[in-house]
Design a protein around this motif. Sequence first.
Motif, mmCIF file in Angstrom:
data_model
loop_
_atom_site.group_PDB
_atom_site.id
_atom_site.type_symbol
_atom_site.label_atom_id
_atom_site.label_comp_id
_atom_site.label_asym_id
_atom_site.label_seq_id
_atom_site.Cartn_x
_atom_site.Cartn_y
_atom_site.Cartn_z
ATOM 1 N N SER A 154 10.205 2.937 2.963
ATOM 2 C CA SER A 154 8.977 3.730 2.978
ATOM 3 C C SER A 154 8.623 4.186 4.387
ATOM 4 C CB SER A 154 7.816 2.923 2.396
ATOM 5 O OG SER A 154 7.356 1.952 3.323
ATOM 6 N N PHE A 155 9.240 3.583 5.403
ATOM 7 C CA PHE A 155 8.914 3.904 6.791
ATOM 8 C C PHE A 155 9.671 5.132 7.280
ATOM 9 C CE2 PHE A 155 6.738 0.065 6.683
ATOM 10 C CZ PHE A 155 6.238 -0.331 7.903
ATOM 11 N N GLN A 156 10.924 5.235 6.886
ATOM 12 C CA GLN A 156 11.769 6.340 7.339
ATOM 13 C C GLN A 156 12.847 6.577 6.281
ATOM 14 O OE1 GLN A 156 14.060 4.991 10.900
ATOM 15 N NE2 GLN A 156 13.004 3.066 10.568
ATOM 16 N N ALA A 157 13.515 7.701 6.393
ATOM 17 C CA ALA A 157 14.490 8.061 5.373
ATOM 18 C C ALA A 157 15.691 7.124 5.422
ATOM 19 C CB ALA A 157 14.948 9.497 5.562
ATOM 20 N N ILE A 158 15.952 6.449 4.302
ATOM 21 C CA ILE A 158 17.135 5.619 4.119
ATOM 22 C C ILE A 158 18.022 6.368 3.120
ATOM 23 C CG2 ILE A 158 18.046 3.386 3.417
ATOM 24 C CD1 ILE A 158 16.235 3.164 5.847
ATOM 25 N N ALA A 196 6.473 -5.197 4.449
ATOM 26 C CA ALA A 196 7.609 -4.279 4.356
ATOM 27 C C ALA A 196 8.856 -4.980 4.884
ATOM 28 C CB ALA A 196 7.334 -3.003 5.144
ATOM 29 N N PRO A 197 9.629 -5.603 3.998
ATOM 30 C CA PRO A 197 10.841 -6.272 4.478
ATOM 31 C C PRO A 197 11.850 -5.268 5.008
ATOM 32 C CG PRO A 197 10.218 -7.039 2.275
ATOM 33 C CD PRO A 197 9.415 -5.808 2.569
ATOM 34 N N GLY A 198 12.608 -5.713 5.997
ATOM 35 C CA GLY A 198 13.775 -4.970 6.428
ATOM 36 C C GLY A 198 14.890 -5.224 5.437
ATOM 37 N N THR A 227 19.739 -2.729 13.646
ATOM 38 C CA THR A 227 18.769 -3.823 13.632
ATOM 39 C C THR A 227 18.917 -4.595 14.935
ATOM 40 O OG1 THR A 227 18.890 -4.013 11.220
ATOM 41 C CG2 THR A 227 18.004 -5.900 12.430
ATOM 42 N N PRO A 228 17.953 -4.504 15.852
ATOM 43 C CA PRO A 228 18.114 -5.129 17.160
ATOM 44 C C PRO A 228 18.486 -6.609 17.112
ATOM 45 C CG PRO A 228 16.275 -3.629 17.235
ATOM 46 C CD PRO A 228 16.729 -3.675 15.796
ATOM 47 N N MET A 229 18.023 -7.348 16.110
ATOM 48 C CA MET A 229 18.394 -8.758 16.012
ATOM 49 C C MET A 229 19.821 -8.957 15.513
ATOM 50 S SD MET A 229 15.069 -10.952 14.849
ATOM 51 C CE MET A 229 13.676 -11.136 15.963
ATOM 52 N N PRO A 259 5.720 -4.778 8.872
ATOM 53 C CA PRO A 259 7.181 -4.898 8.788
ATOM 54 C C PRO A 259 7.654 -6.299 9.163
ATOM 55 C CG PRO A 259 6.573 -3.716 10.786
ATOM 56 C CD PRO A 259 5.293 -3.972 10.039
ATOM 57 N N VAL A 260 8.658 -6.768 8.438
ATOM 58 C CA VAL A 260 9.372 -8.001 8.782
ATOM 59 C C VAL A 260 10.849 -7.608 8.743
ATOM 60 C CG1 VAL A 260 9.790 -10.418 8.181
ATOM 61 C CG2 VAL A 260 7.554 -9.389 7.694
ATOM 62 N N ASP A 261 11.369 -7.142 9.876
ATOM 63 C CA ASP A 261 12.608 -6.348 9.821
ATOM 64 C C ASP A 261 13.570 -6.540 10.976
ATOM 65 O OD1 ASP A 261 11.121 -5.157 11.833
ATOM 66 O OD2 ASP A 261 11.424 -3.110 11.130
ATOM 67 N N GLY A 262 13.356 -7.555 11.800
ATOM 68 C CA GLY A 262 14.271 -7.774 12.917
ATOM 69 C C GLY A 262 14.284 -6.643 13.928
ATOM 70 N N GLY A 263 13.236 -5.836 13.940
ATOM 71 C CA GLY A 263 13.117 -4.739 14.905
ATOM 72 C C GLY A 263 13.660 -3.403 14.423
ATOM 73 N N PHE A 264 14.102 -3.335 13.134
ATOM 74 C CA PHE A 264 14.705 -2.102 12.620
ATOM 75 C C PHE A 264 13.768 -0.911 12.780
ATOM 76 C CE2 PHE A 264 15.617 0.961 9.280
ATOM 77 C CZ PHE A 264 16.995 1.090 9.322
ATOM 78 N N SER A 265 12.505 -1.082 12.421
ATOM 79 C CA SER A 265 11.573 0.058 12.437
ATOM 80 C C SER A 265 11.159 0.461 13.850
ATOM 81 C CB SER A 265 10.317 -0.267 11.620
ATOM 82 O OG SER A 265 9.643 -1.402 12.148
ATOM 83 N N ALA A 266 11.404 -0.416 14.826
ATOM 84 C CA ALA A 266 11.043 -0.097 16.202
ATOM 85 C C ALA A 266 12.159 0.568 16.980
ATOM 86 C CB ALA A 266 10.633 -1.377 16.946
ATOM 87 N N PHE A 267 13.391 0.492 16.457
ATOM 88 C CA PHE A 267 14.574 0.923 17.204
ATOM 89 C C PHE A 267 14.841 2.411 16.987
ATOM 90 C CE2 PHE A 267 19.443 0.511 17.551
ATOM 91 C CZ PHE A 267 19.416 0.685 18.918
ATOM 92 N N SER A 268 15.055 3.121 18.090
ATOM 93 C CA SER A 268 15.343 4.558 18.005
ATOM 94 C C SER A 268 16.817 4.829 17.732
ATOM 95 C CB SER A 268 14.961 5.233 19.330
ATOM 96 O OG SER A 268 15.845 4.846 20.369
ATOM 97 N N GLY A 269 17.657 3.805 17.854
ATOM 98 C CA GLY A 269 19.093 4.005 17.715
ATOM 99 C C GLY A 269 19.784 4.250 19.032
#
Length: 270
Positions: A154-158, A196-198, A227-229, A259-269
Motif C-alpha cells: 500500500s506504500f508503493q507499487a509492488i 504495515a508489515p514488510g 531491504t536495508p536489514m 511500517p514494520v519492514d526492516g527499512g524497506f519503505s525508507a530505502f530509495s534503492g
Amino acid sequence: MNSFDLQDKVAVITGGAGVLGGTMADSLAKAGVKVAILGRTARKVNDKVNELREAGGQAMALVANVLDQQELEAACRQLEAEWGALHILINAAGGNVPEATIGPDMHPFDLPIEAFDRVNSLNLQGTVLPTLVFGPLMAKTQNASIINISSMASFQAITRVVAYSTGKAGIDAFTRWMAVELARRHGNQIRVNAVAPGFFIADQNRRLLLQEDGSLTQRGKTIIDNTPMGRFGEAEELCGIIHWLSSEASSFVTGAVIPVDGGFSAFSGV
C-alpha cells in the motif's frame, strides 16, 4: 500501573489461525489476554484454540467468514455471552490468490476482474465488516483498540500484485477515516491503527519468494536487496507493535499506519 499491561483483556483476531495472526495470538495469550480466534475453517480455528489452551492461555473458537455479516454477528453474540466484553480487534484476515497475480508472461490488461474483486473483498471488506460488527461491543468498554493489517504494497507499487495492493491501500484509508470518526464521537475510547508489515514468509507468498529448496527466487532476491536489514521479517517481530497498540501505552495514537519492514519503505534503492 503498568500501561503495557494486557492481563484479562479480550481480543478477537480474524485470520488468527494463519501464520502472522497465529503468532500474534500466541504472544497476546502469553500476556494474559483472552484470545478469540475467528476464521471460516472450523478445523484450523479449533486446532489453534487447542494449541493456545495447551500452552496455558484462555482461548475461544469463533467460526465465521469475515465476508458474511450474519456469521460475524453470531460470533459477536457468542463472544459477548461468554466473555462479556471486547478490548482488542485485530483484522488479520486477508491475502492474495494466484489468479490475481500478474504472471511473468501476462500483460496487466489481462488481469481477471473476478479475481481482482475477490482479493479486494477479502482484504478491504474483510476488514471493514468485522469492524462494523464488533465495534458496537467495543464501544461499551474503555481503551479499546482496533488494529488493521496493511502492507508495504500500500506504500508503493509492488509489481504483479495490483489487486492485493489496492485492497491494502483501501485498508489504510479506512483506518484513518474510522480513527477520525470514532475519536470525534468517543474520544480515546476506541482507537484505530494499522500495522504495515514488510516482507514476511507466509503461505500466500512463499512460492513467489522461495524456491522449493528454500533458496531465494529472483523476486525474493530483489526484495532482500531493497531491504536495508538484508532479510525477511520473522512473524514474532510483529508482536511488539501489536502489544503497544493494544495497550494503554499508545493511548494518544490513532489513525497511524506503522511500517514494520526492516527499512524497506525508507530505502530509495541508492
